[in-house]
Design a protein around this motif. Structure first.
Motif, PDB file in Angstrom:
ATOM      1  N   GLU A  95       0.817  -1.200   0.000  1.00 47.57           N
ATOM      2  CA  GLU A  95       0.000   0.000   0.000  1.00 47.57           C
ATOM      3  C   GLU A  95       0.856   1.257   0.000  1.00 47.57           C
ATOM      4  OE1 GLU A  95      -2.356  -0.088   3.540  1.00 47.57           O
ATOM      5  OE2 GLU A  95      -0.652   0.191   4.889  1.00 47.57           O
ATOM      6  N   LEU A  96       0.288   2.304  -0.580  1.00 51.47           N
ATOM      7  CA  LEU A  96       0.861   3.637  -0.561  1.00 51.47           C
ATOM      8  C   LEU A  96      -0.124   4.537   0.180  1.00 51.47           C
ATOM      9  CD1 LEU A  96       1.952   3.934  -4.315  1.00 51.47           C
ATOM     10  CD2 LEU A  96       3.267   2.983  -2.410  1.00 51.47           C
ATOM     11  N   ILE A  97       0.368   5.298   1.169  1.00 49.77           N
ATOM     12  CA  ILE A  97      -0.529   6.095   1.997  1.00 49.77           C
ATOM     13  C   ILE A  97      -0.118   7.560   1.974  1.00 49.77           C
ATOM     14  CG2 ILE A  97      -1.237   4.232   3.521  1.00 49.77           C
ATOM     15  CD1 ILE A  97       0.907   5.011   5.455  1.00 49.77           C
ATOM     16  N   GLU A  98      -1.052   8.403   2.295  1.00 46.07           N
ATOM     17  CA  GLU A  98      -0.879   9.847   2.224  1.00 46.07           C
ATOM     18  C   GLU A  98       0.163  10.352   3.220  1.00 46.07           C
ATOM     19  OE1 GLU A  98      -3.897  13.599   2.774  1.00 46.07           O
ATOM     20  OE2 GLU A  98      -4.424  11.729   3.752  1.00 46.07           O
ATOM     21  N   GLN A  99       0.220   9.763   4.394  1.00 47.97           N
ATOM     22  CA  GLN A  99       1.169  10.184   5.415  1.00 47.97           C
ATOM     23  C   GLN A  99       2.123   9.031   5.703  1.00 47.97           C
ATOM     24  OE1 GLN A  99      -0.785  11.887   8.845  1.00 47.97           O
ATOM     25  NE2 GLN A  99      -1.990  13.305   7.632  1.00 47.97           N
TER      26      GLN A  99
ATOM     27  N   ARG B 128      -3.025  19.843   3.562  1.00 46.45           N
ATOM     28  CA  ARG B 128      -2.817  20.235   2.170  1.00 46.45           C
ATOM     29  C   ARG B 128      -1.425  19.831   1.698  1.00 46.45           C
ATOM     30  NH1 ARG B 128      -7.543  20.345   0.001  1.00 46.45           N
ATOM     31  NH2 ARG B 128      -9.006  21.676   1.107  1.00 46.45           N
ATOM     32  N   ALA B 129      -0.849  18.847   2.355  1.00 46.58           N
ATOM     33  CA  ALA B 129       0.471  18.352   1.970  1.00 46.58           C
ATOM     34  C   ALA B 129       0.512  16.852   2.201  1.00 46.58           C
ATOM     35  CB  ALA B 129       1.563  19.047   2.776  1.00 46.58           C
ATOM     36  N   VAL B 130       1.441  16.196   1.526  1.00 46.72           N
ATOM     37  CA  VAL B 130       1.703  14.776   1.750  1.00 46.72           C
ATOM     38  C   VAL B 130       3.182  14.637   2.105  1.00 46.72           C
ATOM     39  CG1 VAL B 130      -0.128  13.921   0.261  1.00 46.72           C
ATOM     40  CG2 VAL B 130       2.098  14.424  -0.716  1.00 46.72           C
ATOM     41  N   TRP B 131       3.485  13.662   2.927  1.00 48.82           N
ATOM     42  CA  TRP B 131       4.865  13.416   3.285  1.00 48.82           C
ATOM     43  C   TRP B 131       5.103  11.912   3.303  1.00 48.82           C
ATOM     44  CZ3 TRP B 131       7.182  10.629   7.209  1.00 48.82           C
ATOM     45  CH2 TRP B 131       6.325  10.128   8.188  1.00 48.82           C
TER      46      TRP B 131
ATOM     47  N   ASN C 284      18.712   5.802  -3.336  1.00 48.14           N
ATOM     48  CA  ASN C 284      18.693   6.037  -1.902  1.00 48.14           C
ATOM     49  C   ASN C 284      17.283   6.367  -1.415  1.00 48.14           C
ATOM     50  OD1 ASN C 284      21.469   5.701  -1.622  1.00 48.14           O
ATOM     51  ND2 ASN C 284      21.880   7.869  -2.059  1.00 48.14           N
ATOM     52  N   ASP C 285      17.055   6.074  -0.122  1.00 51.87           N
ATOM     53  CA  ASP C 285      15.800   6.497   0.495  1.00 51.87           C
ATOM     54  C   ASP C 285      15.716   8.023   0.459  1.00 51.87           C
ATOM     55  OD1 ASP C 285      14.843   3.974   1.146  1.00 51.87           O
ATOM     56  OD2 ASP C 285      15.976   3.918   3.019  1.00 51.87           O
ATOM     57  N   ARG C 286      14.508   8.517   0.243  1.00 56.69           N
ATOM     58  CA  ARG C 286      14.310   9.970   0.156  1.00 56.69           C
ATOM     59  C   ARG C 286      13.077  10.345   0.973  1.00 56.69           C
ATOM     60  NH1 ARG C 286      13.528  12.200  -5.800  1.00 56.69           N
ATOM     61  NH2 ARG C 286      11.749  10.767  -5.661  1.00 56.69           N
ATOM     62  N   ILE C 287      13.254  11.284   1.893  1.00 58.36           N
ATOM     63  CA  ILE C 287      12.116  11.786   2.650  1.00 58.36           C
ATOM     64  C   ILE C 287      11.597  13.025   1.942  1.00 58.36           C
ATOM     65  CG2 ILE C 287      13.528  13.193   4.238  1.00 58.36           C
ATOM     66  CD1 ILE C 287      11.468  12.512   6.424  1.00 58.36           C
ATOM     67  N   PHE C 288      10.263  13.126   1.831  1.00 60.82           N
ATOM     68  CA  PHE C 288       9.720  14.243   1.062  1.00 60.82           C
ATOM     69  C   PHE C 288       8.548  14.883   1.789  1.00 60.82           C
ATOM     70  CE2 PHE C 288       7.297  10.550  -0.469  1.00 60.82           C
ATOM     71  CZ  PHE C 288       5.983  11.016  -0.390  1.00 60.82           C
ATOM     72  N   LEU C 289       8.344  16.145   1.481  1.00 61.09           N
ATOM     73  CA  LEU C 289       7.145  16.901   1.848  1.00 61.09           C
ATOM     74  C   LEU C 289       6.740  17.679   0.608  1.00 61.09           C
ATOM     75  CD1 LEU C 289       5.142  17.961   4.101  1.00 61.09           C
ATOM     76  CD2 LEU C 289       6.687  19.933   4.274  1.00 61.09           C
ATOM     77  N   ARG C 290       5.526  17.440   0.123  1.00 56.80           N
ATOM     78  CA  ARG C 290       5.086  18.067  -1.116  1.00 56.80           C
ATOM     79  C   ARG C 290       3.671  18.593  -0.939  1.00 56.80           C
ATOM     80  NH1 ARG C 290       6.845  12.469  -3.845  1.00 56.80           N
ATOM     81  NH2 ARG C 290       9.116  12.757  -3.822  1.00 56.80           N
TER      82      ARG C 290
END
Length: 892
Positions: free
Chosen positions: A90-94, A230-233, A243-249
């Motif tokens: 699964e892919l989740i919003e948070q 209003r954002a996903v991370w 590489n693993d990447r942490i994001f906030l968009r």
């Protein structure tokens, strides 16, 4: 006996012959196998080739490299994909990568798969990485021998074991992304190696952010909630580096995924949920800047009457030497239960009974009255009894209730509470309470204190009492049929005579501590039940009564007494507040407020205690007039009935914030919530939480996928289930929108002004001076400016609405009504009163309430000082110790 290839070949032929749908296919298979006389491997190949050439369906092959597993050392482990029976992820919003489950077949040896906790799991489809997680549970199933399943978690799960303990402060505000970056670099990157960042501006500001004693995952979720979701991370993978990447968009508002109803849509459900509808909210906000100092300010704490509230007995604690009538031997003495005195019931050796009584206590026939008192006496002595007697208008005794019914009260050496009830008989108008000591002894220590008789069918109010100067008054402390705030208010119906009154006020125990010279505000909601205006007085008692008369129109009236109306003197320890009626009237009183003066006294946001409180519904004007809210929200109460809820939002501190919050809250809550879910079969495109999903052919608006579940079964068909969001607004998000809009408006205004000045790019002089240029610096004028005729120390001073000049700072010329130079102060000349120490009224012309004054000149030896009347925006009030002095004062 071992099975030979010939036997197997024959079995294959027989099976093919029995199951093939065409005799020609069967014959061809048989001929090919028999003519080749191949061993088993070549036979299988021949069977496959013939079946494919004749277009007979075969089970789909397992995709190559569907699952890759790497150990802690980074080396890839042997994991045959033929072992996979099914898998889902699964892919989740948070958090993005959620959980994954890999279910394995039972046909493998121990060496076929070696999976350990902490191993890295990747799922690939069409040569694209679709999921990365870390093994949490390699599970051996006991119900099916030799069967295993593997559970993996996304990198975000690691954040549950990282604790944040920090408060961030961004003076002037900063985008949520800055706080996200601080947490990521300070707490996460130090624990997860080779971590990369993709942190984008979200468009919501934060000033103070407490992330103390929570996990890193909770912190990231909190930031997204602050941004009104209003954002996903989450964590994904940089395709260039792996590489693993942490994001906030920022959450996309564009439709990225579309599908037509029918075809691969196996299910679409959107059940409306009526159980969660809310159209009226009892809202509690943050701690009030200006709390209500009144105890039980909206009469929500009714209580049974006692000695202090609703007591019909006068002088109930014997604190005055009055009202009570006694025969020989009765003395007020110390050793009371409360106060300073009690009634010592000493019979003495006088040949008769000792008693004390109070008569002519007015009561109502048919009501139940309760008598309570505190009794004192020696251990084991039976001495004291009480009698409650009822009389008619002519003074005739109707009946008597004795307590106790048999014998006397047993004393315990200390005070003990005693009480009994009696019903007033028909025609009873008065009663009498009498206490009798039945023992004749000079050493008897019996006594009573704190006597109360009250109507047990009525209630009182915590912290409030009634004073009546005369007339016929009906009082209902817990009137619950028509209130302005909460459930209760006070009902008063007064039929008064000349010079009579009725007053409700705080008890002495509920006195409000006040500060000398502090300005206060007093307000209430009062309903006039008559058809014409009536008058009521708001009262504040310190060492004397201070009263302000208010006229009430029919219906509910918000009345207020602002800071100019009352300022406590230096010697005031506490005050009582109340309301006074001096005319015949029928009113309700509710939502009283007494606190430090502030400019939010419009009554729209009533403060009951230390926290702001609001009662908001969809029928309120600000909801009904909002063009953005749908009609279904505005008609919610009519459509679905009144549905209430309690909410506590720490960020709300005034009515404007509450209304902004309520618009978003009702926009979702006041209508049925629809939870959308779409199931897709054999879906060949990747769907992520990065854009809106639209189901073509449906009237449902596009929605954001908060969870995307993929499942690949034994048929090797990829099925997808989408949970589409029905997110609820947060106060933080709504407030941030308001603040952000205000900031953008300021920036836009500044940009427009800058553009108007510049007339283009660059600097230098031009027609109209429409260029960005430096007016002056700390060392001198800018290059585009000159000046002439100036004197050192001069400043630029406005002389009119559209004129200015450079001038030396001065204190003005002192003439009456003139300004004091560039100060917000004014001169006034006047002659003091012909009687010393008499208040003068001076119109000051400041347009605001003055802060103070100074005496500039006076022609006699005297002192000017502040009067007793509070200053306001028009006048100030002064006294002078001498008569007819010519005075000039500077008011500021």
């Amino acid at each position: 006996m071992a099975t030979s290839p010939a036997h197997i070949t024959q079995e294959v032929v027989e099976v093919a012959a029995s199951t093939a749908s065409s005799s020609r296919v069967t014959q061809t298979i048989a001929e090919a196998i028999i003519s080749r006389r191949d061993p088993l491997a070549r036979t299988s190949q021949a069977v496959a080739e013939i079946l494919i050439s004749r277009r007979v369906p075969l089970p789909p092959p397992v995709p190559a490299d569907l699952v890759r597993i790497y150990g802690a050392d980074g080396k890839r482990k042997r994991f045959p994909n033929r072992l996979i029976e099914s898998l889902d992820w699964e892919l989740i919003e948070q958090g993005y990568f959620g959980t994954a489950n890999i279910r394995l077949k039972d046909e493998f040896d121990a060496g076929d798969a070696d999976v350990s906790g902490g191993d890295l799991v990747e799922i690939w489809l069409d040569s694209q990485l679709r999921y990365r997680g870390y093994v949490g549970i390699p599970e051996q199933q006991l119900t099916i021998p030799e069967r295993k399943s593997i559970t993996a978690y996304g990198r975000a799960e690691r954040l549950n074991s990282i604790i944040i303990g920090k408060r961030y402060v961004f003076p002037g505000g900063a985008d949520i992304s800055q706080a996200f970056a601080r947490v990521a670099t300070e707490f996460i990157a130090t624990r997860i190696p080779n971590l990369e960042f993709d942190i984008q501006s979200v468009g919501f500001d934060v000033e103070n952010l407490s992330l103390e004693r929570i996990t890193a995952r909770e912190a990231m979720n909190t930031l997204v909630e602050q941004a009104a979701r209003r954002a996903v991370w989450g964590f994904d993978v940089n395709p260039a580096t792996g590489n693993d990447r942490i994001f906030l968009r920022p959450k996309s508002n564009t439709v990225k995924y579309k599908h037509q109803i029918g075809g691969r849509v196996s299910q679409y459900s959107y059940p409306p949920d009526y159980s969660q509808i809310v159209n009226k909210v009892f809202l509690t906000g943050a701690e009030a800047k200006y709390p209500n100092l009144i105890l039980n300010a909206s009469f929500e704490q009714p209580k049974e009457p006692d000695i202090n509230d609703g007591n019909l007995v006068q002088n109930p604690s014997f604190e005055q030497n009055a009202v009570w009538v006694s025969n020989f031997g009765m003395l007020r003495q110390t050793n009371p239960y409360t106060g300073s005195w009690f009634m010592h019931m000493d019979g003495m050796d006088n040949g008769g009974l000792a008693w004390t009584q109070q008569s002519d206590i007015e009561i109502t026939a048919g009501r139940t009255y309760k008598c309570e008192f505190m009794q004192y006496g020696k251990v084991g002595e039976n001495t004291l009894y009480a009698e409650l007697s009822f009389y008619n208008e002519g003074g005739d005794l109707l009946n008597t209730k004795r307590y106790p019914s048999f014998g006397y009260i047993t004393s315990m050496g200390t005070y003990q509470s005693c009480g009994f009830s009696a019903i007033a008989p028909a025609n009873a108008v008065k009663c009498q309470i009498k206490f009798t000591n039945a023992v004749i002894a000079t050493t008897e220590l019996a006594g009573i204190d704190d006597v109360a008789i009250y109507d047990a069918s009525n209630v009182a109010q915590e912290g409030w009492k009634i004073e009546q100067g005369g007339g016929d008054v009906t009082l209902d402390w817990a009137y619950d049929l028509d209130s302005k705030h909460g459930y209760y208010c006070v009902y008063i119906k007064a039929d008064l005579g000349t010079n009579e009154y009725v007053r409700i006020l705080q008890t002495k125990a509920a006195r409000i501590s006040v500060k000398a010279k502090q300005q206060y505000q007093y307000s209430a909601w009062v309903k006039n039940l008559a058809a014409s205006d009536v008058a009521v007085k708001m009262g504040i008692y310190d060492t004397k009564w201070n009263e302000k008369s208010k006229t009430l129109a029919p219906g509910w009236n918000f009345i207020t007494w602002d800071a100019a109306g009352y300022t406590p003197a230096d010697d005031v320890d506490g005050v009582q507040v109340g309301f006074k009626l001096e005319v015949d009237a029928e009113i309700l009183v509710d939502a009283t407020y007494f606190g430090y003066y502030h400019d939010l006294g419009d009554g729209s946001a009533y403060i009951a205690g230390t926290n702001y409180e609001f009662v908001i519904s969809t029928d309120d004007t600000f909801v009904q007039t909002d063009t953005e809210l749908p009609d279904e929200v505005k008609g919610s109460i009519a459509n679905y009935g009144l549905r209430e809820a309690l909410e506590a939002v720490d960020g709300i501190s005034d009515s404007i914030q509450a209304q902004n919050w309520a618009k978003g809250y009702f926009g979702i809550k006041a209508q049925p919530v629809v939870a959308h879910r779409v199931d897709l079969t054999n879906w060949n495109k990747e769907i992520k939480p990065d854009g809106l999903f639209k189901l073509l052919g449906s009237t449902i608006a596009p929605a954001f996928p908060v969870r995307v579940r993929y499942k690949l079964g034994g048929d090797n068909l990829l099925n997808v289930s989408l949970d589409l969001n029905t997110e609820r607004p947060t106060f933080e998000g709504l407030l941030q929108r308001v603040l952000r809009a205000a900031k953008n408006a300021v920036k836009s205004s500044a940009s427009s002004a800058s553009s108007a000045l510049s007339g283009g790019s660059g600097s230098g002089t031009s027609s109209g001076h429409n260029q960005i240029h430096e007016l002056a610096s700390s060392t001198g004028l800018g290059s585009d400016h000159t000046a002439s005729g100036l004197t050192a120390g001069q400043v630029l001073q406005a002389t009119a609405a559209d004129a200015a000049r450079f001038k030396q700072l001065a204190m003005g010329d002192g003439s009456d009504g003139s300004l004091a130079g560039g100060l917000d102060a004014i001169y006034q000349n006047y002659t003091t009163n012909a009687t010393p120490d008499t208040e003068d009224t001076i119109a000051h012309g400041l347009g605001r309430t003055p802060v103070g004054f100074v005496v500039v000149s006076i022609d006699k030896a005297g002192m000017v000082y502040k009067g007793v009347t509070a200053w306001d925006g028009t006048n100030l009030y002064l006294k002078c110790s001498i008569t007819s002095a010519s005075v000039t004062i500077l008011i500021f």
